[in-house]
Write a protein that holds these residues in place. Structure first.
Motif, mmCIF file in Angstrom:
data_model
loop_
_atom_site.group_PDB
_atom_site.id
_atom_site.type_symbol
_atom_site.label_atom_id
_atom_site.label_comp_id
_atom_site.label_asym_id
_atom_site.label_seq_id
_atom_site.Cartn_x
_atom_site.Cartn_y
_atom_site.Cartn_z
ATOM 1 N N ALA A 18 -55.233 -15.868 -151.809
ATOM 2 C CA ALA A 18 -56.344 -16.816 -151.938
ATOM 3 C C ALA A 18 -56.422 -17.351 -153.360
ATOM 4 N N PHE B 273 -56.164 -21.365 -154.298
ATOM 5 C CA PHE B 273 -57.212 -22.093 -155.011
ATOM 6 C C PHE B 273 -56.652 -22.749 -156.274
ATOM 7 N N GLY C 90 -53.949 -25.315 -152.698
ATOM 8 C CA GLY C 90 -53.491 -25.017 -151.346
ATOM 9 C C GLY C 90 -52.009 -25.198 -151.125
ATOM 10 N N ASN D 80 -59.709 -28.286 -158.426
ATOM 11 C CA ASN D 80 -59.596 -27.030 -157.690
ATOM 12 C C ASN D 80 -60.696 -26.050 -158.097
ATOM 13 N N TYR E 294 -63.558 -24.386 -155.698
ATOM 14 C CA TYR E 294 -63.761 -22.932 -155.669
ATOM 15 C C TYR E 294 -65.219 -22.592 -155.979
ATOM 16 N N VAL F 179 -64.644 -16.095 -149.091
ATOM 17 C CA VAL F 179 -63.899 -16.959 -150.027
ATOM 18 C C VAL F 179 -62.560 -16.328 -150.386
ATOM 19 N N THR G 267 -59.453 -19.140 -146.067
ATOM 20 C CA THR G 267 -60.529 -20.023 -146.545
ATOM 21 C C THR G 267 -59.998 -21.171 -147.408
ATOM 22 N N PRO G 268 -59.278 -20.891 -148.512
ATOM 23 C CA PRO G 268 -58.727 -22.031 -149.264
ATOM 24 C C PRO G 268 -57.735 -22.838 -148.443
ATOM 25 N N PHE H 103 -58.454 -26.848 -148.265
ATOM 26 C CA PHE H 103 -57.485 -27.809 -148.790
ATOM 27 C C PHE H 103 -56.825 -28.615 -147.674
#
Length: 243
Positions: free
Chosen positions: A108, A112, A116, A149, A153, A165, A170-171, A175
């Protein structure tokens, strides 16, 4: 740096008389404290008298030969190497900060930081350090889009539970929404702003659904979260279209 915090460079006076501790810094600090307390101790040093390797290579070999480095160690090495080469280390510093954050996975953190696009494995970082091609390290530290980015975040961490997160999915999803908008000819800054607006629009119930998502008999936890994100994004974009 020396003990006064001055950066040592090739122009430092009496450079040939400066000794750098590559390994054993904690023992040296302990001996100094004992000496300050009035106890007499001697310290013995092994000098790597060679001009075949630069300082960073010796430091790397001294540590990896004794105790294998993990990803954070290699990331620290990449940061130091980049500094020596005069490169900006903002991107790698942020990656290290995220990777050291509890409940944020390494995957992750990488997603971030890279918008992505990539996951920086230990092998990737090591390759950039070891490569004789300077472009590899320059590509690693490239900070293009870093502020965007960071803003995404920050929006995610302000709205969702840190455990959510910190999941790779999630990212990846956030993205992917940015990419969808860019592919529809939306300017990149507007695309990021739109996804941040989406995060801010999430209701308490939607956030709880994401934070409490669990695997089912037919779908993994990632698949459940993917389905939730997609349904919330679809509803958000449809509302935007109607308005």
């Amino acid at each position: 740096m020396d003990y006064n915090g001055n950066v040592i460079t090739k122009d430092t006076p009496d450079l040939e008389h400066i000794l750098v501790i590559l390994d054993g810094q904690h023992r040296w600090e302990a001996i100094k404290k004992l000496k300050k307390a009035g106890e007499d101790y001697e310290a013995y040093f092994i000098l790597p008298l060679t001009d075949q390797y630069d300082l960073m290579t010796i430091l790397k070999e001294a540590n990896t030969s004794v105790n294998p480095w993990d990803g954070i160690d290699w990331l620290t090495m990449a940061i130091q190497t980049a500094k020596v080469r005069g490169l900006d280390t903002s991107k790698l510093e942020w990656l290290k900060s995220l990777a050291n954050t509890e409940n944020i996975s390494d995957s992750a953190a990488s997603l971030f930081v890279t918008g992505g696009k990539k996951i920086y494995s230990k092998a990737t970082i090591k390759s950039a350090i070891d490569s004789k091609d300077p472009d590899k390290l320059e590509t690693l530290v490239d900070e293009d889009g870093l502020d965007r980015n960071k803003n995404l975040y920050d929006a995610a961490i302000a709205k969702l539970n840190i455990k959510t997160v910190g999941l790779k999915i999630t990212p990846k999803m956030l993205f992917s929404f940015v990419e969808q908008l860019i592919n529809k000819n939306k300017p990149i800054n507007d695309a990021y702003a739109h996804v941040i607006e989406f995060l801010n629009s999430l209701s308490k119930e939607q956030i709880e659904s994401l934070d409490n998502a669990k695997k089912t008999t037919s779908r993994s936890k990632d698949q459940v979260i993917t389905g939730l994100f997609k349904s919330y994004w679809k509803a958000f974009t449809e509302r935007e279209t109607l308005s």
